[in-house]
Design an enzyme around this catalytic site. Structure first.
Site, PDB file in Angstrom:
ATOM      1  CG  ASP A  54      -0.346   0.243   2.561  1.00  0.00           C
ATOM      2  OD1 ASP A  54       0.722   0.469   2.709  1.00  0.00           O
ATOM      3  OD2 ASP A  54      -1.321   0.322   3.532  1.00  0.00           O
TER       4      ASP A  54
ATOM      5  CB  CYS B 187       0.686  -2.370   4.784  1.00  0.00           C
ATOM      6  SG  CYS B 187       0.906  -3.088   6.290  1.00  0.00           S
TER       7      CYS B 187
ATOM      8  CB  THR C  30       2.506  -1.853  10.839  1.00  0.00           C
ATOM      9  OG1 THR C  30       1.272  -2.482  10.382  1.00  0.00           O
ATOM     10  CG2 THR C  30       2.297  -0.533  11.498  1.00  0.00           C
TER      11      THR C  30
ATOM     12  CG  HIS D 215      10.277 -24.553  12.822  1.00  0.00           C
ATOM     13  ND1 HIS D 215      10.460 -24.380  14.098  1.00  0.00           N
ATOM     14  CD2 HIS D 215      11.185 -25.077  12.160  1.00  0.00           C
ATOM     15  CE1 HIS D 215      11.466 -24.931  14.440  1.00  0.00           C
ATOM     16  NE2 HIS D 215      12.105 -25.510  13.360  1.00  0.00           N
TER      17      HIS D 215
ATOM     18  CG  HIS E 294       8.057 -27.966  12.014  1.00  0.00           C
ATOM     19  ND1 HIS E 294       7.949 -27.650  13.193  1.00  0.00           N
ATOM     20  CD2 HIS E 294       9.481 -28.609  11.914  1.00  0.00           C
ATOM     21  CE1 HIS E 294       9.229 -27.694  13.740  1.00  0.00           C
ATOM     22  NE2 HIS E 294      10.310 -28.005  13.249  1.00  0.00           N
TER      23      HIS E 294
ATOM     24  NE  ARG F 266       4.505 -29.405  16.491  1.00  0.00           N
ATOM     25  CZ  ARG F 266       5.662 -29.497  17.089  1.00  0.00           C
ATOM     26  NH1 ARG F 266       6.680 -28.695  16.594  1.00  0.00           N
ATOM     27  NH2 ARG F 266       6.086 -30.464  18.065  1.00  0.00           N
TER      28      ARG F 266
HETATM   29  C1  RB5 Z   1      -1.864   2.986   6.275  1.00  0.00           C
HETATM   30  O1  RB5 Z   1      -1.976   4.173   6.770  1.00  0.00           O
HETATM   31  C2  RB5 Z   1      -1.560   1.951   7.310  1.00  0.00           C
HETATM   32  O2  RB5 Z   1      -2.722   1.763   8.209  1.00  0.00           O
HETATM   33  C3  RB5 Z   1      -1.237   0.497   6.373  1.00  0.00           C
HETATM   34  O3  RB5 Z   1      -0.152   0.919   5.951  1.00  0.00           O
HETATM   35  C4  RB5 Z   1      -0.812  -0.379   7.502  1.00  0.00           C
HETATM   36  O4  RB5 Z   1       0.177  -0.140   8.303  1.00  0.00           O
HETATM   37  C5  RB5 Z   1      -1.867  -1.215   8.268  1.00  0.00           C
HETATM   38  O5  RB5 Z   1      -1.797  -2.238   8.831  1.00  0.00           O
END
Ligand code: RB5
Length: 145
Positions: A7, A64, A66, A97, A132, A135
Site C-alpha cells: 500500500d 504496508c 506496519t 517451521h 512441523h 502442525r
Molecule cells: C496506512 O496508513 C496503514 O494503516 C497501513 O499501511 C498499515 O500499516 C496497516 O496495517
C-alpha cells in the site's frame, strides 16, 4: 514467480525490494500499488494472495506501513500462511517451521537494509516438514471450522 504488493505505506520500500529481487535474479510480478497515493491494503493483499493460493505465484511479499494489516488480510485467504516479520530469525523460521508462503513487513518499521535481509532469510530457507507438517495440517484445518 514471486508476487509482490504494497500500500502507500510500503511503496518506497517495495521499490527497494524489487531492485533486490532483480539483483538476485528472482522473477516477480508487481501487483501494485504503483504510487504513494492512498489505497486500502486489503485490496492488494487479496490480489497477491489469490496469485499465491491459485498457484500463479509460489510465494508473496506484502509491504504496508506496519506489515500487520497486510498479514491480517492475507491470513483470511484460504491457503495463505502469512508472517509479519521484523527480525531475520523469524523470517527464517517461518519458512523452516511454518511453511509461510507470504512474507509481510512494514515500510514504517524496518529500513531497507533489514528489509532485504528479511527477504533473503525468507527466500533462502525451505520448510523442514517432519513434525512441523502435522502442525501445519492442523493450522490449515482451522480454515474449515
Ligand atoms: C496506512 O496508513 C496503514 O494503516 C497501513 O499501511 C498499515 O500499516 C496497516 O496495517
Amino acid at each position: 514467480m514471486l508476487a509482490i504488493g504494497c500500500d502507500h505505506g510500503g511503496f518506497e520500500l517495495k521499490q527497494e525490494v524489487m531492485k533486490h529481487l532483480e539483483e538476485r535474479g528472482v522473477e516477480y510480478k508487481d501487483f501494485g500499488c504503483f504510487s504513494t497515493d492512498s489505497v486500502d491494503y486489503s485490496d492488494v493483499a487479496k490480489v497477491v494472495c489469490d496469485a499465491v493460493a491459485g498457484g500463479e505465484a509460489e510465494q508473496g511479499i506484502l509491504v504496508c506501513g506496519t506489515g500487520i494489516g497486510m498479514s491480517m488480510a492475507a491470513n483470511k485467504i484460504k491457503g495463505i500462511r502469512a508472517a509479519c516479520c521484523s527480525d531475520t530469525f523469524s523470517a527464517k523460521f517461518t519458512r523452516l517451521h511454518n511453511d509461510a508462503n507470504v512474507l509481510c513487513f512494514g515500510g514504517r518499521v524496518v529500513g531497507p537494509g533489514l528489509a532485504l535481509e528479511l527477504v533473503d532469510a525468507f527466500l533462502d530457507n525451505e520448510f523442514e516438514g517432519g513434525r512441523h507438517q502435522r502442525r501445519i495440517d492442523k493450522v490449515m484445518a482451522l480454515e474449515n471450522d
